[in-house]
Scaffold this motif. Structure first.
Motif, short mmCIF file in Angstrom:
data_model
loop_
_atom_site.label_atom_id
_atom_site.label_comp_id
_atom_site.label_asym_id
_atom_site.label_seq_id
_atom_site.Cartn_x
_atom_site.Cartn_y
_atom_site.Cartn_z
N LEU A 111 2.07 12.50 6.37
CA LEU A 111 1.72 13.77 6.28
C LEU A 111 2.32 14.47 4.73
N ALA A 112 3.37 13.77 4.55
CA ALA A 112 3.79 14.18 2.96
C ALA A 112 2.95 13.54 1.86
N VAL A 113 2.13 12.63 2.17
CA VAL A 113 1.02 12.31 1.16
C VAL A 113 0.01 13.31 1.00
N VAL A 114 -0.54 13.43 2.21
CA VAL A 114 -1.94 14.23 2.31
C VAL A 114 -1.64 15.73 1.96
N ALA A 115 -0.37 16.19 2.32
CA ALA A 115 -0.24 17.43 1.86
C ALA A 115 0.18 17.87 0.55
N ALA A 116 0.14 16.86 -0.54
CA ALA A 116 0.42 17.13 -1.76
C ALA A 116 -0.69 17.51 -2.47
N PRO A 117 -0.68 18.53 -3.59
CA PRO A 117 -1.63 19.05 -4.11
C PRO A 117 -2.20 17.83 -4.96
N ALA A 118 -3.84 17.66 -5.03
CA ALA A 118 -4.49 16.56 -5.82
C ALA A 118 -5.51 17.20 -6.86
N PRO A 167 -10.47 15.49 -5.93
CA PRO A 167 -10.58 15.68 -4.57
C PRO A 167 -11.10 14.41 -3.68
N ALA A 168 -11.72 13.49 -4.53
CA ALA A 168 -12.21 12.21 -3.99
C ALA A 168 -10.97 11.20 -3.43
N ARG A 169 -10.13 11.37 -4.54
CA ARG A 169 -9.14 10.50 -4.25
C ARG A 169 -7.92 10.85 -2.97
N ALA A 170 -8.06 12.39 -2.95
CA ALA A 170 -7.38 12.98 -1.86
C ALA A 170 -8.12 12.78 -0.44
N ALA A 171 -9.39 12.79 -0.68
CA ALA A 171 -10.05 12.63 0.78
C ALA A 171 -10.00 11.16 1.13
N ALA A 172 -9.78 10.19 0.21
CA ALA A 172 -9.71 8.85 0.31
C ALA A 172 -8.42 8.34 1.00
N VAL A 173 -7.24 8.98 0.53
CA VAL A 173 -6.08 8.95 1.39
C VAL A 173 -5.89 9.42 2.53
N ARG A 174 -6.51 10.73 2.65
CA ARG A 174 -6.54 11.58 3.86
C ARG A 174 -7.09 10.47 5.05
N TRP A 175 -8.60 9.95 4.70
CA TRP A 175 -9.34 9.22 5.63
C TRP A 175 -8.52 7.97 5.85
N GLY A 176 -8.01 7.23 5.00
CA GLY A 176 -7.26 6.18 5.22
C GLY A 176 -5.96 6.21 6.06
N THR A 177 -5.11 7.19 5.65
CA THR A 177 -3.97 7.24 6.40
C THR A 177 -4.43 7.57 7.94
N ALA A 178 -5.30 8.64 8.12
CA ALA A 178 -5.53 9.07 9.53
C ALA A 178 -6.12 8.01 10.28
N THR A 215 0.69 -1.32 -0.11
CA THR A 215 -0.06 0.00 -0.08
C THR A 215 0.87 1.21 -0.14
N TRP A 216 1.95 1.27 0.78
CA TRP A 216 2.75 2.34 0.90
C TRP A 216 3.46 2.36 -0.41
N VAL A 217 3.99 1.59 -1.18
CA VAL A 217 4.76 1.57 -2.31
C VAL A 217 3.76 2.28 -3.28
N TRP A 218 2.34 2.12 -3.25
CA TRP A 218 1.52 2.64 -4.06
C TRP A 218 1.41 4.19 -3.74
N LEU A 219 1.24 4.58 -2.39
CA LEU A 219 1.24 5.87 -2.08
C LEU A 219 2.21 6.80 -2.29
N LEU A 220 3.38 6.01 -2.09
CA LEU A 220 4.76 7.00 -2.26
C LEU A 220 5.00 7.12 -3.44
N ALA A 221 4.43 6.46 -4.64
CA ALA A 221 4.57 6.64 -5.94
C ALA A 221 3.82 7.72 -6.61
N GLY A 222 2.73 8.22 -5.83
CA GLY A 222 1.97 9.47 -6.22
C GLY A 222 2.42 10.55 -5.92
N PRO A 223 1.59 11.81 -5.98
CA PRO A 223 2.06 13.00 -5.59
C PRO A 223 2.57 13.01 -4.06
N ILE A 224 3.66 13.79 -3.83
CA ILE A 224 4.16 13.84 -2.49
C ILE A 224 4.83 15.29 -2.26
#
Length: 324
Positions: A143-150, A153-164, A68-77
Protein backbone atom coordinates in the motif's frame (compact mmCIF):
# COMPACT_ATOMS: atom_id res chain seq x y z
CA UNK A 1 23.57 13.88 13.54
CA UNK A 2 23.13 10.10 13.52
CA UNK A 3 21.87 8.33 10.45
CA UNK A 4 18.26 7.21 10.60
CA UNK A 5 17.44 3.63 9.58
CA UNK A 6 14.35 4.89 7.81
CA UNK A 7 14.36 5.85 4.14
CA UNK A 8 14.46 9.58 3.52
CA UNK A 9 12.93 10.63 0.19
CA UNK A 10 15.31 13.57 0.07
CA UNK A 11 18.44 11.43 0.18
CA UNK A 12 20.09 9.52 -2.65
CA UNK A 13 18.84 6.00 -3.16
CA UNK A 14 22.02 4.52 -1.72
CA UNK A 15 20.88 5.71 1.69
CA UNK A 16 17.52 4.05 1.30
CA UNK A 17 18.50 0.41 1.00
CA UNK A 18 16.67 -1.84 3.43
CA UNK A 19 19.40 -3.50 5.47
CA UNK A 20 17.24 -6.14 7.24
CA UNK A 21 15.99 -7.40 3.88
CA UNK A 22 19.52 -7.32 2.47
CA UNK A 23 20.75 -9.36 5.42
CA UNK A 24 17.91 -11.82 4.88
CA UNK A 25 18.79 -12.14 1.19
CA UNK A 26 22.45 -12.75 2.05
CA UNK A 27 21.51 -15.36 4.65
CA UNK A 28 19.28 -17.13 2.14
CA UNK A 29 22.04 -17.16 -0.44
CA UNK A 30 24.25 -18.87 2.13
CA UNK A 31 21.48 -21.33 2.98
CA UNK A 32 21.10 -22.24 -0.69
CA UNK A 33 24.79 -23.21 -0.77
CA UNK A 34 24.52 -25.19 2.46
CA UNK A 35 21.36 -26.93 1.26
CA UNK A 36 22.91 -27.87 -2.07
CA UNK A 37 25.79 -29.43 -0.17
CA UNK A 38 23.19 -31.20 1.95
CA UNK A 39 21.58 -32.74 -1.10
CA UNK A 40 24.95 -34.23 -2.01
CA UNK A 41 26.07 -35.56 1.39
CA UNK A 42 22.68 -36.29 3.00
CA UNK A 43 20.73 -38.94 1.08
CA UNK A 44 17.59 -38.95 3.21
CA UNK A 45 14.27 -38.64 1.40
CA UNK A 46 11.11 -36.89 2.60
CA UNK A 47 7.72 -36.85 0.82
CA UNK A 48 9.38 -38.41 -2.21
CA UNK A 49 12.16 -35.81 -2.59
CA UNK A 50 15.70 -35.35 -1.22
CA UNK A 51 15.21 -33.86 2.22
CA UNK A 52 17.27 -30.71 1.53
CA UNK A 53 15.32 -29.81 -1.62
CA UNK A 54 12.79 -27.94 0.46
CA UNK A 55 15.29 -25.54 1.98
CA UNK A 56 16.82 -24.90 -1.44
CA UNK A 57 13.43 -23.93 -2.87
CA UNK A 58 12.33 -21.84 0.10
CA UNK A 59 15.68 -20.08 0.44
CA UNK A 60 15.68 -19.15 -3.25
CA UNK A 61 12.10 -17.86 -3.04
CA UNK A 62 12.76 -15.85 0.12
CA UNK A 63 15.97 -14.38 -1.33
CA UNK A 64 14.09 -13.26 -4.45
CA UNK A 65 11.32 -11.78 -2.27
CA UNK A 66 13.85 -9.88 -0.15
CA UNK A 67 15.82 -8.47 -3.09
CA UNK A 68 12.62 -7.42 -4.87
CA UNK A 69 11.39 -5.53 -1.83
CA UNK A 70 14.76 -3.86 -1.33
CA UNK A 71 14.32 -2.53 -4.86
CA UNK A 72 10.69 -1.50 -4.35
CA UNK A 73 11.35 0.23 -1.04
CA UNK A 74 14.19 2.20 -2.62
CA UNK A 75 11.69 3.89 -4.92
CA UNK A 76 8.97 6.45 -4.19
CA UNK A 77 7.02 5.60 -1.04
CA UNK A 78 4.01 7.37 0.49
CA UNK A 79 4.77 6.37 4.12
CA UNK A 80 8.47 5.45 4.29
CA UNK A 81 8.58 4.77 8.04
CA UNK A 82 5.61 2.37 7.92
CA UNK A 83 7.03 0.69 4.82
CA UNK A 84 10.46 0.31 6.46
CA UNK A 85 8.95 -1.37 9.51
CA UNK A 86 6.73 -3.56 7.34
CA UNK A 87 9.79 -4.78 5.44
CA UNK A 88 11.68 -5.36 8.67
CA UNK A 89 8.83 -7.33 10.24
CA UNK A 90 8.43 -9.42 7.08
CA UNK A 91 12.17 -10.14 7.08
CA UNK A 92 12.06 -11.25 10.71
CA UNK A 93 9.01 -13.47 10.21
CA UNK A 94 10.54 -15.11 7.13
CA UNK A 95 13.77 -15.72 9.05
CA UNK A 96 11.77 -17.49 11.78
CA UNK A 97 10.03 -19.64 9.18
CA UNK A 98 13.32 -20.63 7.57
CA UNK A 99 14.89 -21.53 10.94
CA UNK A 100 11.96 -23.87 11.60
CA UNK A 101 12.20 -25.44 8.15
CA UNK A 102 15.92 -26.14 8.59
CA UNK A 103 15.35 -27.43 12.14
CA UNK A 104 12.81 -29.95 10.93
CA UNK A 105 15.06 -31.00 8.04
CA UNK A 106 17.85 -31.72 10.51
CA UNK A 107 15.36 -33.69 12.63
CA UNK A 108 14.31 -35.64 9.52
CA UNK A 109 10.66 -34.64 9.50
CA UNK A 110 8.28 -32.25 7.75
CA UNK A 111 7.79 -28.67 8.85
CA UNK A 112 4.44 -27.83 7.22
CA UNK A 113 1.18 -29.33 8.55
CA UNK A 114 3.06 -31.48 11.09
CA UNK A 115 1.11 -32.20 14.28
CA UNK A 116 2.85 -35.50 15.05
CA UNK A 117 4.22 -34.41 18.44
CA UNK A 118 3.54 -31.41 20.71
CA UNK A 119 6.90 -29.97 19.65
CA UNK A 120 6.05 -30.38 15.96
CA UNK A 121 2.68 -28.75 16.53
CA UNK A 122 4.28 -25.77 18.30
CA UNK A 123 6.74 -25.26 15.46
CA UNK A 124 4.01 -25.45 12.85
CA UNK A 125 1.81 -23.03 14.81
CA UNK A 126 4.71 -20.58 14.92
CA UNK A 127 5.17 -21.01 11.18
CA UNK A 128 1.47 -20.39 10.58
CA UNK A 129 1.60 -17.21 12.63
CA UNK A 130 4.75 -16.10 10.78
CA UNK A 131 3.04 -16.61 7.42
CA UNK A 132 0.14 -14.38 8.49
CA UNK A 133 2.59 -11.74 9.73
CA UNK A 134 4.46 -11.80 6.41
CA UNK A 135 1.21 -11.39 4.47
CA UNK A 136 0.04 -8.43 6.56
CA UNK A 137 3.48 -6.79 6.45
CA UNK A 138 3.63 -7.25 2.68
CA UNK A 139 0.17 -5.69 2.38
CA UNK A 140 1.29 -2.64 4.37
CA UNK A 141 4.45 -2.26 2.30
CA UNK A 142 2.48 -2.72 -0.93
CA UNK A 143 0.00 0.00 0.00
CA UNK A 144 2.87 2.37 0.79
CA UNK A 145 4.49 1.69 -2.57
CA UNK A 146 1.40 1.84 -4.79
CA UNK A 147 0.08 4.98 -3.07
CA UNK A 148 3.17 6.97 -4.03
CA UNK A 149 2.86 9.26 -7.06
CA UNK A 150 4.71 7.97 -10.10
CA UNK A 151 5.95 9.84 -13.15
CA UNK A 152 5.75 6.73 -15.31
CA UNK A 153 2.23 5.21 -15.38
CA UNK A 154 3.53 2.00 -16.98
CA UNK A 155 5.93 1.38 -14.12
CA UNK A 156 3.25 2.29 -11.60
CA UNK A 157 0.89 -0.23 -13.22
CA UNK A 158 3.58 -2.93 -13.12
CA UNK A 159 4.12 -2.39 -9.40
CA UNK A 160 0.39 -2.34 -8.66
CA UNK A 161 -0.30 -5.54 -10.57
CA UNK A 162 2.81 -7.26 -9.24
CA UNK A 163 2.07 -6.51 -5.60
CA UNK A 164 -1.66 -7.31 -5.88
CA UNK A 165 -1.05 -10.65 -7.59
CA UNK A 166 1.74 -11.52 -5.17
CA UNK A 167 -0.54 -10.93 -2.19
CA UNK A 168 -3.21 -13.06 -3.88
CA UNK A 169 -0.71 -15.86 -4.48
CA UNK A 170 0.39 -15.73 -0.86
CA UNK A 171 -3.27 -15.94 0.21
CA UNK A 172 -3.75 -19.09 -1.90
CA UNK A 173 -1.48 -20.79 0.62
CA UNK A 174 -4.22 -20.50 3.23
CA UNK A 175 -6.34 -22.91 1.15
CA UNK A 176 -3.87 -25.63 2.13
CA UNK A 177 -5.24 -25.51 5.67
CA UNK A 178 -8.78 -26.44 4.60
CA UNK A 179 -10.17 -29.85 5.62
CA UNK A 180 -9.06 -32.82 3.52
CA UNK A 181 -10.49 -32.71 0.02
CA UNK A 182 -10.88 -36.15 -1.56
CA UNK A 183 -8.21 -37.91 0.49
CA UNK A 184 -8.56 -38.52 4.25
CA UNK A 185 -5.40 -37.74 6.19
CA UNK A 186 -4.29 -38.73 9.69
CA UNK A 187 -4.84 -36.38 12.61
CA UNK A 188 -1.08 -35.84 12.78
CA UNK A 189 -1.33 -33.89 9.49
CA UNK A 190 -2.86 -30.40 9.75
CA UNK A 191 -3.10 -29.58 6.06
CA UNK A 192 -1.74 -30.53 2.67
CA UNK A 193 -0.35 -29.21 -0.57
CA UNK A 194 -1.99 -31.93 -2.64
CA UNK A 195 -5.71 -32.09 -3.38
CA UNK A 196 -7.17 -35.56 -3.81
CA UNK A 197 -4.27 -37.54 -2.31
CA UNK A 198 -1.77 -37.34 0.56
CA UNK A 199 1.41 -35.35 0.02
CA UNK A 200 4.41 -37.32 -1.17
CA UNK A 201 3.07 -38.97 -4.32
CA UNK A 202 4.64 -38.77 -7.79
CA UNK A 203 5.72 -35.24 -8.65
CA UNK A 204 7.81 -33.06 -10.90
CA UNK A 205 11.58 -33.27 -10.36
CA UNK A 206 12.92 -30.86 -7.71
CA UNK A 207 9.64 -28.92 -7.51
CA UNK A 208 7.69 -31.92 -6.24
CA UNK A 209 4.39 -30.67 -7.67
CA UNK A 210 2.01 -33.57 -8.00
CA UNK A 211 1.75 -35.17 -11.44
CA UNK A 212 -1.26 -37.27 -10.43
CA UNK A 213 -3.48 -34.89 -8.44
CA UNK A 214 -4.15 -31.22 -7.80
CA UNK A 215 -1.43 -29.20 -6.09
CA UNK A 216 -2.00 -25.80 -4.50
CA UNK A 217 1.71 -25.04 -4.51
CA UNK A 218 1.42 -24.25 -8.22
CA UNK A 219 -0.93 -21.21 -7.99
CA UNK A 220 0.79 -20.26 -4.72
CA UNK A 221 4.15 -20.11 -6.50
CA UNK A 222 2.78 -18.45 -9.64
CA UNK A 223 1.04 -15.74 -7.64
CA UNK A 224 3.94 -14.94 -5.33
CA UNK A 225 6.39 -14.46 -8.17
CA UNK A 226 4.10 -12.16 -10.15
CA UNK A 227 5.96 -9.53 -8.13
CA UNK A 228 8.97 -10.25 -10.32
CA UNK A 229 7.36 -11.41 -13.57
CA UNK A 230 5.07 -8.44 -14.18
CA UNK A 231 7.82 -5.82 -13.76
CA UNK A 232 10.08 -8.00 -15.92
CA UNK A 233 7.40 -7.92 -18.60
CA UNK A 234 7.56 -4.13 -18.53
CA UNK A 235 11.36 -4.26 -18.63
CA UNK A 236 11.12 -6.38 -21.78
CA UNK A 237 8.72 -3.86 -23.34
CA UNK A 238 11.08 -1.00 -22.52
CA UNK A 239 13.99 -2.85 -24.11
CA UNK A 240 11.91 -3.67 -27.18
CA UNK A 241 10.95 0.00 -27.53
CA UNK A 242 14.36 0.65 -29.09
CA UNK A 243 13.31 -1.46 -32.08
CA UNK A 244 9.51 -1.07 -32.02
CA UNK A 245 8.42 2.59 -32.27
CA UNK A 246 4.90 1.86 -31.00
CA UNK A 247 6.30 0.73 -27.65
CA UNK A 248 8.02 4.08 -27.10
CA UNK A 249 4.69 5.43 -25.93
CA UNK A 250 4.32 5.25 -22.15
CA UNK A 251 0.55 4.97 -22.60
CA UNK A 252 0.93 1.91 -24.82
CA UNK A 253 3.28 0.26 -22.34
CA UNK A 254 0.86 1.02 -19.51
CA UNK A 255 -2.01 -0.58 -21.45
CA UNK A 256 0.10 -3.65 -22.24
CA UNK A 257 1.09 -4.00 -18.58
CA UNK A 258 -2.61 -3.89 -17.67
CA UNK A 259 -3.28 -6.61 -20.23
CA UNK A 260 -0.42 -8.66 -18.77
CA UNK A 261 -1.70 -8.15 -15.23
CA UNK A 262 -5.30 -9.11 -15.98
CA UNK A 263 -4.15 -12.11 -18.02
CA UNK A 264 -1.88 -13.21 -15.20
CA UNK A 265 -4.79 -12.90 -12.77
CA UNK A 266 -6.91 -15.10 -15.05
CA UNK A 267 -4.15 -17.72 -15.24
CA UNK A 268 -3.78 -17.64 -11.45
CA UNK A 269 -7.52 -18.21 -11.07
CA UNK A 270 -7.37 -21.04 -13.60
CA UNK A 271 -4.47 -22.74 -11.80
CA UNK A 272 -6.27 -22.46 -8.46
CA UNK A 273 -9.50 -23.84 -9.95
CA UNK A 274 -7.60 -26.73 -11.51
CA UNK A 275 -5.80 -27.57 -8.27
CA UNK A 276 -8.95 -27.38 -6.14
CA UNK A 277 -10.60 -29.91 -8.46
CA UNK A 278 -7.79 -32.37 -7.71
CA UNK A 279 -6.46 -32.17 -11.26
CA UNK A 280 -2.76 -32.49 -12.06
CA UNK A 281 -1.02 -29.64 -13.86
CA UNK A 282 0.28 -32.15 -16.44
CA UNK A 283 -3.13 -33.77 -17.03
CA UNK A 284 -5.62 -30.98 -17.73
CA UNK A 285 -9.13 -31.97 -18.75
CA UNK A 286 -11.02 -30.41 -21.63
CA UNK A 287 -12.61 -27.72 -19.45
CA UNK A 288 -9.21 -26.57 -18.23
CA UNK A 289 -7.88 -26.57 -21.79
CA UNK A 290 -10.88 -24.60 -23.06
CA UNK A 291 -10.53 -22.07 -20.24
CA UNK A 292 -6.80 -21.74 -20.91
CA UNK A 293 -7.40 -21.23 -24.64
CA UNK A 294 -10.03 -18.60 -23.88
CA UNK A 295 -7.62 -16.71 -21.61
CA UNK A 296 -4.94 -16.82 -24.33
CA UNK A 297 -7.31 -15.58 -27.06
CA UNK A 298 -8.70 -12.75 -24.95
CA UNK A 299 -5.19 -11.72 -23.84
CA UNK A 300 -3.94 -11.67 -27.44
CA UNK A 301 -6.94 -9.63 -28.60
CA UNK A 302 -6.50 -7.18 -25.72
CA UNK A 303 -2.81 -6.77 -26.55
CA UNK A 304 -3.67 -6.01 -30.19
CA UNK A 305 -6.22 -3.42 -29.09
CA UNK A 306 -3.65 -1.86 -26.75
CA UNK A 307 -1.23 -1.48 -29.64
CA UNK A 308 -3.90 -0.24 -32.08
CA UNK A 309 -4.90 2.42 -29.59
CA UNK A 310 -1.55 4.08 -30.18
CA UNK A 311 -2.04 4.06 -33.94
CA UNK A 312 -5.57 5.44 -33.60
CA UNK A 313 -4.32 8.28 -31.43
CA UNK A 314 -1.57 9.06 -33.92
CA UNK A 315 -4.02 8.92 -36.83
CA UNK A 316 -6.42 11.30 -35.08
CA UNK A 317 -3.58 13.76 -34.45
CA UNK A 318 -2.56 13.67 -38.13
CA UNK A 319 -6.16 14.18 -39.29
CA UNK A 320 -6.55 17.20 -37.00
CA UNK A 321 -3.30 18.67 -38.28
CA UNK A 322 -4.42 18.23 -41.91
CA UNK A 323 -7.82 19.76 -41.21
CA UNK A 324 -6.09 22.91 -40.05
Amino acid sequence: MTDSPFPDPGRPRGWRRHRPLLWLAAAMAGLVIVSLIGTVVDHRMLTGLPIWDKSVKFALSVAIYAVTWVWLLAGPIRRPRSAWWAGTIAAGALAVEMVIIVTQIVRGTTSHFNNTTPFDRILFDIMGFSIVVVWVATLVASLAVVAAPAADPARAAAVRWGTALSLTGMAVGFLMFLPARGAPRPRSIGGAHTVGAPDGGPGLPFLGWSTAHGDLRIPHFAGIHALQLVPLTLAALELAAAQVPTLRSVAVRARLVTVAGTSYAAVLALLTWQAMRGQSIVRPDRWTLVAGLLVAVVAAAAAVLALRGRRSTAGTAVALEVSR
